[in-house]
Design a protein around this motif. Structure first.
Motif, short mmCIF file in Angstrom:
data_model
loop_
_atom_site.label_atom_id
_atom_site.label_comp_id
_atom_site.label_asym_id
_atom_site.label_seq_id
_atom_site.Cartn_x
_atom_site.Cartn_y
_atom_site.Cartn_z
N ASP A 243 16.79 5.93 -8.43
CA ASP A 243 15.99 4.82 -8.97
C ASP A 243 16.47 4.45 -10.37
N GLU A 258 6.82 -5.16 -11.66
CA GLU A 258 7.19 -5.18 -10.25
C GLU A 258 6.09 -4.54 -9.41
N GLY A 261 6.92 -1.09 -8.06
CA GLY A 261 8.09 -0.59 -8.79
C GLY A 261 8.04 0.92 -8.98
N ARG A 262 9.22 1.53 -9.09
CA ARG A 262 9.33 2.98 -9.22
C ARG A 262 9.80 3.36 -10.62
N PRO A 311 7.98 0.28 -14.34
CA PRO A 311 7.78 -1.17 -14.31
C PRO A 311 6.66 -1.63 -13.38
N ARG A 312 5.99 -0.70 -12.70
CA ARG A 312 5.01 -1.12 -11.70
C ARG A 312 3.86 -1.90 -12.32
N TYR A 316 3.08 -0.12 -15.99
CA TYR A 316 3.91 -0.76 -17.01
C TYR A 316 3.89 -0.04 -18.37
#
Length: 366
Positions: A243, A258, A261-262, A311-312, A316
């Motif tokens: 990732d 995202e 997101g990871r 970024p999730r 964040y």
């Protein structure tokens, strides 16, 4: 000081003329000395408070406010770590949806993350950092250990007032482990600066592993699209996994949020020669906000730097993580020949300084 712990003391005196080159009537200590305020609490105060009561987990808190500087919360029941911090109405710290809950035993793999409410600084260690291993939980027990002997003092430094909070965080057992961290947290009027100094001493009879990491957590609006991280002296950046490898080229930039997101974890390799004054500095710059946040630390005792980016949407966060170890756990560090240890009777001093400041106009428009 108002509502401060019973052990708190307050020291006040007139500014020392030898430390005051030019009179500044806006300096907090000068305002007190000139009789312009009735009590120093008006310009520099520490208040005892309670956090987590709304979640059924009341814990001690100390709220510090200083004229022209930071407003911040310290959490004595969480290793005297730093919670929310505000500067000129701007929140600096990331807060997770977990909130200000009590620490949990770190025996199970998910215990640490279930109690990770964020805050500006979460300390990892003193016996493990990273993955649970060898009977030690993820990131160790520091941030779930209550501090004892917490005191608050207020002193004059030139024309300003400084608040100093101290406490002891102990990792001990009945027979062998006897690690004591004496923590000192300082902030002062007229400055967006916060400093943590830790002296860790091994009072035990044998050498012990003592990995340690400062988990500095920045959130929006400081860390948001358009912001970037600067790492002077960087020679290479190593991704932890696939990732991170997929996002390697974009590590300096705050990503777009995202859904799903990871997380991405990197280690920045640093040129030892670039730490000339034995202090490392990295900086987050947000030109749209007109703000920079600098994180500085002692390169002698914390020679490594990790970066955590999640970024999730709804998470964040940016983590800036000075350390003396990896984030893979003590077993991995031992296998690599890089496990930090502390001899019986020995002490180690680490320091961390976080500073918020306005960007020069030229950088705001860059």
């Amino acid at each position: 000081m108002a509502g401060s712990p019973s052990t708190a003391t307050s020291a006040m005196s007139r500014p020392d003329p030898s430390q005051t080159s030019t009179p500044d009537r806006h300096g907090a200590a000068r305002l007190v000395a000139d009789g312009l305020v009735g009590h120093a609490d008006q310009v520099a105060v520490a208040r005892a408070s309670v956090s987590g009561a709304d979640r059924g987990q009341p814990q001690r808190a100390l709220d510090l406010d200083v004229l022209g500087g930071l407003s911040l919360r310290l959490r004595p029941d969480r290793g005297l770590d730093v919670g929310a911090v505000w500067w000129r109405g701007i929140p600096l710290a990331w807060s997770s949806r977990v909130g200000e809950v009590a620490g949990r035993p770190t025996d199970a793999p998910q215990d640490w993350i279930r109690a990770f409410g964020g805050g500006l600084v979460t300390t990892c260690g003193l016996q493990n950092v990273g993955r649970p291993v060898e009977g030690y939980g993820q990131h160790g027990a520091f941030s779930s250990t209550p501090a004892s002997e917490v005191t608050v003092t207020r002193t004059v430094v030139g024309d300003e007032l400084e608040l100093v909070v101290t406490g002891l965080v102990e990792e001990v057992d009945a027979l062998d482990t006897f690690l004591v961290c004496r923590r000192t947290v300082t902030t002062r009027t007229g400055s967006g600066r916060l400093t943590i100094t830790d002296v860790v001493t091994n009072h035990g009879a044998v050498e012990v592993a003592t990995p340690m990491l400062y988990h500095v957590n920045l959130g929006a609006p400081v860390w948001s699209p358009g912001a970037r991280l600067e790492v002077p002296g960087r020679t290479d950046t190593l991704p932890r996994d696939d990732d991170a490898r997929a996002a390697l080229a974009a590590w300096p930039a705050a990503p777009a949020p995202e859904p799903g997101g990871r997380e991405r974890v990197f280690e920045h390799l640093l040129d030892p020669a670039s730490a000339g004054d034995e202090e490392r500095r990295v900086r987050v710059i947000n030109p749209d906000l007109g703000v920079a946040v600098t994180v500085a630390w002692d390169a002698c005792t914390m020679p490594r730097l990790h970066q955590w980016v999640h970024p999730r949407s709804g998470v964040y966060v940016l983590g800036i993580e000075p350390a003396n170890c990896s984030v893979l756990g003590r077993a991995a560090d031992r296998a690599a020949g890089r496990l930090p240890v502390l001899a019986a009777g020995a002490s180690r001093t680490t320091s961390l300084t976080i500073t918020a400041e306005d960007l020069p106009t030229t950088q705001e428009n860059a």
